[in-house]
Design an enzyme around this catalytic site. Structure first.
Site, short mmCIF file in Angstrom:
data_model
loop_
_atom_site.label_atom_id
_atom_site.label_comp_id
_atom_site.label_asym_id
_atom_site.label_seq_id
_atom_site.Cartn_x
_atom_site.Cartn_y
_atom_site.Cartn_z
N GLY A 163 0.87 -1.18 0.00
CA GLY A 163 0.00 0.00 0.00
C GLY A 163 0.90 1.22 0.00
N PHE A 164 0.71 2.10 -0.98
CA PHE A 164 1.56 3.30 -1.05
C PHE A 164 0.67 4.53 -1.17
CE2 PHE A 164 5.17 5.81 -2.99
CZ PHE A 164 5.97 5.73 -1.86
N GLY A 165 -0.34 4.58 -0.29
CA GLY A 165 -1.20 5.76 -0.20
C GLY A 165 -0.70 6.64 0.93
N GLY A 166 -1.65 7.23 1.68
CA GLY A 166 -1.27 8.16 2.75
C GLY A 166 -0.31 7.53 3.75
N LEU A 167 -0.70 6.38 4.30
CA LEU A 167 0.15 5.77 5.33
C LEU A 167 1.39 5.13 4.73
CD1 LEU A 167 -2.09 4.05 7.99
CD2 LEU A 167 -0.86 6.21 8.10
N LYS A 188 -8.32 -1.85 12.06
CA LYS A 188 -9.13 -1.13 13.03
C LYS A 188 -10.31 -1.93 13.59
CE LYS A 188 -9.02 3.17 10.88
NZ LYS A 188 -8.99 4.62 10.91
N ALA A 229 -8.60 5.54 1.97
CA ALA A 229 -9.12 4.35 2.67
C ALA A 229 -9.48 4.69 4.11
CB ALA A 229 -8.09 3.22 2.64
N THR A 230 -8.61 5.43 4.78
CA THR A 230 -8.88 5.79 6.18
C THR A 230 -10.23 6.51 6.28
OG1 THR A 230 -6.52 6.00 6.59
CG2 THR A 230 -7.98 7.09 8.16
N GLU A 279 -13.15 4.19 5.55
CA GLU A 279 -13.38 3.27 6.69
C GLU A 279 -14.00 4.01 7.87
OE1 GLU A 279 -10.10 0.54 7.54
OE2 GLU A 279 -9.54 0.64 5.43
N HIS A 284 -18.42 3.91 9.80
CA HIS A 284 -18.90 3.86 11.19
C HIS A 284 -20.07 4.83 11.43
CE1 HIS A 284 -15.67 1.37 12.93
NE2 HIS A 284 -14.88 1.98 12.07
#
Ligand SMILES: NC(=O)c1ccc[n+]([C@@H]2O[C@H](COP(=O)([O-])OP(=O)(O)OC[C@H]3O[C@@H](n4cnc5c(N)ncnc54)[C@H](O)[C@@H]3O)[C@@H](O)[C@H]2O)c1
EC number: 2.6.1.121
Length: 335
Positions: free
Chosen positions: A17-21, A128, A194-195, A198, A202
């Site tokens: 994964g090479f997005g934000g995180l 999470k 994605a964060t 996700e 909720h």
């Protein structure tokens, strides 16, 4: 070529994964002497170099062409990037899985790919949801048999804050409540697609599938309505099952909520965990652990993730495999 990790002490690390995180993780690693970043995958390709990847080149390829697979000489385009990378990079000691857990079964599927591949090493995630960790628990014996040490829930929450709760619990004879409240500020939501999806999952009237199916325009429209703010309470967060598994308290005693501001890098509130319990003398008290407001979500996720990766590598070298959570192992500081 870097010599074998056992000879040099340098751990070869991959980031999936090479997005934000994932991009923040590469930056966190770049000044480290004990870890070298050798492998990366995104949804369209992967890049691998045993002596280390160039962070600027990877970031540029990702920004301009949407995949590290376009990188000259080290990149490969692939629709099956994770499986292909595992085969091409057998000497990676451990991976940080900075991947979306969309659908909610995705991370367990990735774990199964590693189990089936025959690769042996350490995996760390920043999962999470409680139900996502439950799926990994079902893989416990398969992970052990495969020779994989898997550290789950090793971001900020779950992760750093869960570990702080486990530590704080030691003052008490009985734990009454663990209350996690997070504040996240990011300058623009698209850096963490994605964060944010996700988190939207909720909200009342949403679930993981609905949030996953939202287009970028739909996410932007929702955030316009809320002025960029996501206020979340009573979230399904694996801090509960992790503290229960560690024998600290029943999962019903753990609550998680917070506020995400998607238009301002300043935190809307200070992230903290409060641990309330009774001491052996019968006194009720609360320990509070508060993160510094200047620390970003990325710093509080990626730092612990690599601390747990180092701890996982130490366990793996001693022949200890299987699933562990951030509440039962101390992260090791990476120099
Ligand atoms: N525990 C915590 O404290 C915490 C905090 C923040 C985020 N997270 C989690 O971290 C994860 C990553 O979030 P993000 O905002 O950085 O994501 P993102 O959307 O910015 O990036 C996701 C990356 O994964 C890649 N990807 C997607 N599907 C893939 C596939 N099938 N194969 C290979 N690569 C694939 C994408 O190309 C992209 O590079 C999320 O699940 C989020 O919930 C955890």
């Amino acid at each position: 070529m870097i010599a074998n990790e056992k000879q040099t002490g340098v751990m070869r690390v991959g980031v999936l994964g090479f997005g934000g995180l994932g991009q923040a993780a590469a930056k966190v690693l770049s000044p480290k002497q004990e870890m070298v970043w050798t492998a990366v995958a995104d949804h369209k390709g992967y890049a691998y170099h045993p002596e280390g990847l160039n962070i600027d080149a990877c970031t540029q390829a990702s920004r301009d062409r949407y995949s590290v697979g376009y990188l000259d000489s080290v990149g490969t385009l692939s629709n099956n990037s994770i499986a292909d990378l595992i085969q091409q990079a057998p000497e990676v000691d451990g991976y940080f899985l900075a991947l979306p857990n969309l659908p909610n079964t995705f991370m367990a599927d990735v774990a199964r790919q590693f189990i089936d591949s025959g690769w042996q090493g350490v995996l760390v995630d920043a999962l999470k949801r409680t139900s996502a960790v439950e799926q990994l628990l079902e893989l416990q014996s398969d992970l052990q048999a495969a020779g994989i040490t898997y550290m789950t829930g090793c971001g900020a929450t779950p992760g750093l804050l869960t570990a702080a709760a486990a530590l704080a619990a030691q003052s008490y004879a009985e734990i009454h409540q663990v209350k996690i409240t997070f504040g996240v500020g990011i300058a623009n939501w698209e850096a963490y697609r994605a964060t944010i999806r996700e988190d939207i999952a909720h909200m009342p009237d949403y679930d993981v599938e609905k949030a996953r199916a939202m287009s970028d325009a739909e996410v932007a429209a929702l955030l316009d309505k809320t002025n960029g703010i996501l206020a979340l309470e009573n979230m399904e967060h694996a801090d509960d099952i992790m503290l229960e598994l560690a024998g600290i308290c029943d999962r019903s005693c753990v609550s998680v909520g917070g506020v995400v501001d998607t238009r301002n890098p300043k935190k809307p509130l200070s992230t903290n965990v409060q641990i309330t319990g009774r001491t052996f003398e019968g006194k009720t008290s609360t320990h509070t652990f508060t993160l510094g407001d200047e620390t970003s979500m990325a710093a509080n996720v990626c730092g612990p993730a690599f601390g747990y990766l180092k701890a996982g590598i130490a366990l793996h070298r001693r022949g200890i495999n299987g699933l562990f959570t951030a509440a039962e192992v101390m992260p090791l500081f990476v120099r």
